[in-house]
Design a protein around this motif. Sequence first.
Motif, PDB file in Angstrom:
ATOM      1  N   ALA A 133       0.848  -1.197   0.000  1.00  0.00           N
ATOM      2  CA  ALA A 133       0.000   0.000   0.000  1.00  0.00           C
ATOM      3  C   ALA A 133       0.878   1.240   0.000  1.00  0.00           C
ATOM      4  CB  ALA A 133      -0.917   0.001   1.219  1.00  0.00           C
ATOM      5  N   TYR A 134       0.308   2.338  -0.432  1.00  0.00           N
ATOM      6  CA  TYR A 134       1.038   3.595  -0.523  1.00  0.00           C
ATOM      7  C   TYR A 134       1.285   4.167   0.864  1.00  0.00           C
ATOM      8  CZ  TYR A 134       2.404   8.194  -2.258  1.00  0.00           C
ATOM      9  OH  TYR A 134       3.093   9.340  -2.538  1.00  0.00           O
ATOM     10  N   ASP A 135       2.496   4.630   1.096  1.00  0.00           N
ATOM     11  CA  ASP A 135       2.905   5.093   2.420  1.00  0.00           C
ATOM     12  C   ASP A 135       2.632   6.584   2.581  1.00  0.00           C
ATOM     13  OD1 ASP A 135       3.980   5.422   4.896  1.00  0.00           O
ATOM     14  OD2 ASP A 135       6.032   4.874   4.362  1.00  0.00           O
ATOM     15  N   SER A 136       1.429   6.909   3.028  1.00  0.00           N
ATOM     16  CA  SER A 136       1.056   8.303   3.242  1.00  0.00           C
ATOM     17  C   SER A 136      -0.264   8.364   4.005  1.00  0.00           C
ATOM     18  CB  SER A 136       0.885   9.030   1.904  1.00  0.00           C
ATOM     19  OG  SER A 136       0.256  10.276   2.085  1.00  0.00           O
ATOM     20  N   PRO A 137      -0.433   9.379   4.844  1.00  0.00           N
ATOM     21  CA  PRO A 137      -1.727   9.545   5.513  1.00  0.00           C
ATOM     22  C   PRO A 137      -2.886   9.642   4.519  1.00  0.00           C
ATOM     23  CG  PRO A 137      -0.084  10.951   6.535  1.00  0.00           C
ATOM     24  CD  PRO A 137       0.556  10.385   5.303  1.00  0.00           C
ATOM     25  N   ILE A 138      -2.620  10.150   3.314  1.00  0.00           N
ATOM     26  CA  ILE A 138      -3.692  10.310   2.334  1.00  0.00           C
ATOM     27  C   ILE A 138      -4.246   8.953   1.897  1.00  0.00           C
ATOM     28  CG2 ILE A 138      -2.440  10.279   0.132  1.00  0.00           C
ATOM     29  CD1 ILE A 138      -4.946  12.996   1.299  1.00  0.00           C
ATOM     30  N   TYR A 139      -3.532   7.866   2.192  1.00  0.00           N
ATOM     31  CA  TYR A 139      -4.020   6.522   1.846  1.00  0.00           C
ATOM     32  C   TYR A 139      -5.283   6.173   2.637  1.00  0.00           C
ATOM     33  CZ  TYR A 139      -4.063   1.474   0.985  1.00  0.00           C
ATOM     34  OH  TYR A 139      -4.435   0.195   0.634  1.00  0.00           O
ATOM     35  N   ILE A 140      -5.531   6.881   3.718  1.00  0.00           N
ATOM     36  CA  ILE A 140      -6.773   6.663   4.465  1.00  0.00           C
ATOM     37  C   ILE A 140      -7.974   6.881   3.548  1.00  0.00           C
ATOM     38  CG2 ILE A 140      -8.200   7.547   6.370  1.00  0.00           C
ATOM     39  CD1 ILE A 140      -5.571   8.196   7.848  1.00  0.00           C
ATOM     40  N   ALA A 141      -7.825   7.768   2.574  1.00  0.00           N
ATOM     41  CA  ALA A 141      -8.906   8.023   1.622  1.00  0.00           C
ATOM     42  C   ALA A 141      -9.195   6.798   0.758  1.00  0.00           C
ATOM     43  CB  ALA A 141      -8.570   9.220   0.739  1.00  0.00           C
ATOM     44  N   ASP A 142      -8.174   5.968   0.495  1.00  0.00           N
ATOM     45  CA  ASP A 142      -8.400   4.742  -0.278  1.00  0.00           C
ATOM     46  C   ASP A 142      -9.360   3.815   0.465  1.00  0.00           C
ATOM     47  OD1 ASP A 142      -5.840   4.256  -2.565  1.00  0.00           O
ATOM     48  OD2 ASP A 142      -5.865   5.974  -1.223  1.00  0.00           O
ATOM     49  N   ALA A 143      -9.179   3.730   1.780  1.00  0.00           N
ATOM     50  CA  ALA A 143     -10.090   2.923   2.594  1.00  0.00           C
ATOM     51  C   ALA A 143     -11.494   3.522   2.563  1.00  0.00           C
ATOM     52  CB  ALA A 143      -9.578   2.835   4.032  1.00  0.00           C
ATOM     53  N   ALA A 144     -11.561   4.862   2.576  1.00  0.00           N
ATOM     54  CA  ALA A 144     -12.860   5.523   2.549  1.00  0.00           C
ATOM     55  C   ALA A 144     -13.592   5.280   1.227  1.00  0.00           C
ATOM     56  CB  ALA A 144     -12.686   7.021   2.788  1.00  0.00           C
ATOM     57  N   VAL A 145     -12.846   5.251   0.109  1.00  0.00           N
ATOM     58  CA  VAL A 145     -13.455   4.946  -1.189  1.00  0.00           C
ATOM     59  C   VAL A 145     -14.078   3.553  -1.161  1.00  0.00           C
ATOM     60  CG1 VAL A 145     -12.951   4.446  -3.619  1.00  0.00           C
ATOM     61  CG2 VAL A 145     -12.006   6.495  -2.549  1.00  0.00           C
ATOM     62  N   TYR A 146     -13.364   2.610  -0.567  1.00  0.00           N
ATOM     63  CA  TYR A 146     -13.883   1.242  -0.461  1.00  0.00           C
ATOM     64  C   TYR A 146     -15.135   1.203   0.413  1.00  0.00           C
ATOM     65  CZ  TYR A 146     -13.878  -3.825   0.286  1.00  0.00           C
ATOM     66  OH  TYR A 146     -14.231  -5.155   0.334  1.00  0.00           O
ATOM     67  N   LEU A 147     -15.122   1.907   1.524  1.00  0.00           N
ATOM     68  CA  LEU A 147     -16.264   1.921   2.436  1.00  0.00           C
ATOM     69  C   LEU A 147     -17.478   2.607   1.818  1.00  0.00           C
ATOM     70  CD1 LEU A 147     -14.432   2.745   5.790  1.00  0.00           C
ATOM     71  CD2 LEU A 147     -15.457   0.554   5.122  1.00  0.00           C
ATOM     72  N   MET A 148     -17.263   3.591   0.960  1.00  0.00           N
ATOM     73  CA  MET A 148     -18.375   4.254   0.272  1.00  0.00           C
ATOM     74  C   MET A 148     -19.246   3.239  -0.457  1.00  0.00           C
ATOM     75  SD  MET A 148     -16.476   7.631  -1.331  1.00  0.00           S
ATOM     76  CE  MET A 148     -17.867   8.116  -2.344  1.00  0.00           C
ATOM     77  N   ALA A 149     -18.589   2.239  -1.055  1.00  0.00           N
ATOM     78  CA  ALA A 149     -19.310   1.235  -1.836  1.00  0.00           C
ATOM     79  C   ALA A 149     -19.812   0.078  -0.984  1.00  0.00           C
ATOM     80  CB  ALA A 149     -18.406   0.705  -2.948  1.00  0.00           C
ATOM     81  N   HIS A 150     -19.065  -0.295   0.042  1.00  0.00           N
ATOM     82  CA  HIS A 150     -19.377  -1.516   0.782  1.00  0.00           C
ATOM     83  C   HIS A 150     -20.056  -1.289   2.133  1.00  0.00           C
ATOM     84  CE1 HIS A 150     -17.271  -4.171  -2.064  1.00  0.00           C
ATOM     85  NE2 HIS A 150     -16.483  -3.127  -2.252  1.00  0.00           N
ATOM     86  N   GLN A 151     -20.006  -0.054   2.630  1.00  0.00           N
ATOM     87  CA  GLN A 151     -20.750   0.274   3.843  1.00  0.00           C
ATOM     88  C   GLN A 151     -21.467   1.613   3.629  1.00  0.00           C
ATOM     89  OE1 GLN A 151     -18.828  -0.148   7.690  1.00  0.00           O
ATOM     90  NE2 GLN A 151     -17.443  -1.720   6.927  1.00  0.00           N
ATOM     91  N   PRO A 152     -22.451   1.622   2.728  1.00  0.00           N
ATOM     92  CA  PRO A 152     -23.135   2.873   2.389  1.00  0.00           C
ATOM     93  C   PRO A 152     -23.843   3.524   3.576  1.00  0.00           C
ATOM     94  CG  PRO A 152     -24.319   0.979   1.506  1.00  0.00           C
ATOM     95  CD  PRO A 152     -22.990   0.469   1.970  1.00  0.00           C
ATOM     96  N   ASP A 153     -24.145   2.734   4.601  1.00  0.00           N
ATOM     97  CA  ASP A 153     -24.814   3.287   5.780  1.00  0.00           C
ATOM     98  C   ASP A 153     -23.946   4.314   6.503  1.00  0.00           C
ATOM     99  OD1 ASP A 153     -23.350   0.760   6.258  1.00  0.00           O
ATOM    100  OD2 ASP A 153     -23.758   1.176   8.381  1.00  0.00           O
ATOM    101  N   LEU A 154     -22.649   4.306   6.225  1.00  0.00           N
ATOM    102  CA  LEU A 154     -21.758   5.298   6.828  1.00  0.00           C
ATOM    103  C   LEU A 154     -22.010   6.698   6.260  1.00  0.00           C
ATOM    104  CD1 LEU A 154     -18.370   3.327   6.914  1.00  0.00           C
ATOM    105  CD2 LEU A 154     -19.658   4.152   8.904  1.00  0.00           C
ATOM    106  N   GLY A 155     -22.590   6.754   5.079  1.00  0.00           N
ATOM    107  CA  GLY A 155     -22.937   8.039   4.479  1.00  0.00           C
ATOM    108  C   GLY A 155     -21.760   8.819   3.922  1.00  0.00           C
TER     109      GLY A 155
END
Length: 392
Positions: A193-215
């Motif tokens: 995985a990419y070494d940067s705090p901005i990689y947290i956004a990659d997890a958020a992109v995944y959650l947008m699709a797989h946990q839509p209840d998070l909004g």
Amino acid sequence: MRGITTMRRGSIVAAIAIGSVAVLTACGTSSGGGTAAPEATELGDMESSVSILAWPGYVEDGSNDPAVDWVTPFEEDTGCEVVSKSYPTSDDAVNLMKTGDYDVVAASGDATLRLIAAGDVAPINTDLIPNYAGIFDFLKDQAWNSVDGESYGVPHGYGANLLLYNTDDVTPAPTSWDVVFDKASEYTGKVTAYDSPIYIADAAVYLMAHQPDLGITNPYALDETQFQAAVDLLKEQRPHISEYWSDYLKEISAFETGDSVVGTTWQVIENSLEAEGAATDVVLPEEGATGWSDTWMIASEAKSPNCAYAWLDYIASPEANATATAYFGEAPSSEAACDFRDDCEAYHAGDADYASQIWYWTTPIADCVDGRTDVECIDYAQWTQAWSEIKG
């Protein structure tokens, strides 16, 4: 935050013709405290030099490779001697701009809003940059390069953070980021995985699709609950990581040796692996992806504002933009630049549908960039702290 140490050294002919460029008489100065200087309004005489801060490979003058030089034609045409410094991370760029030593900076979206908020860069007058008109519309007036309808820079190159996989080890061919998140245990010790705090956004992109209840509607606008969900996902991923990378040569080596078989990447890395005959491929997963769109910005207290505007116009010209972005390994910022490249299709240059699937790096700030006003979002300082905890 692309910490590249060595660029791709292709055989790129730097025969760059530069037309007339705008010069101006003055720029306003910053009043400090996060208040930006006014944009320039008129043209005037060039200064004798311009100081540029940029990613490695963005300001090449032939000293690294005699065949790669788009700086000299600019200097000869304008009389502005280029003095440049490269930086390894966006955090370094933000800190260096505070010194006041640079007229121009090439900044990624995880730095631009910090520079704007600090008053270190000024809004630009695009009427003084003729080549701005030719830039792809989907790169203009975006959250990472404009504030309150004012443009703060000229788009340079862009690209997606893609999913790279070993075609022998990862079968069937993946179509989702689940192979590095929910299914990461299948490749334990070989996920990168990419070494940067901005990689947290990659997890958020995944959650947008797989946990839509998070909004989640924007991966860079996360309230406390959304942010914690992304952090938790990355902590679950951590035991399966072989290494976090920022030097793209290390990722190439890891896939060549088999130490890594799946993870986030850039198109230029797959191009290099393909050229070496590696059994790899890339995909833009169905959830979409993060990515970058870099911006050339002018310091609010630039000592050479005329040469700074001249550089912004020059580097946006089709020939110069084509040469610079091809050398770095990214899509150019205009259709006309593709007349000087033969690989635009590989980088999906100008493909608005493809670009619409990319969430371009944007600095996370407390004022949610998704437009919400009823909550406070987690800012970049907290992303940085969380990233240290994730990596352990």
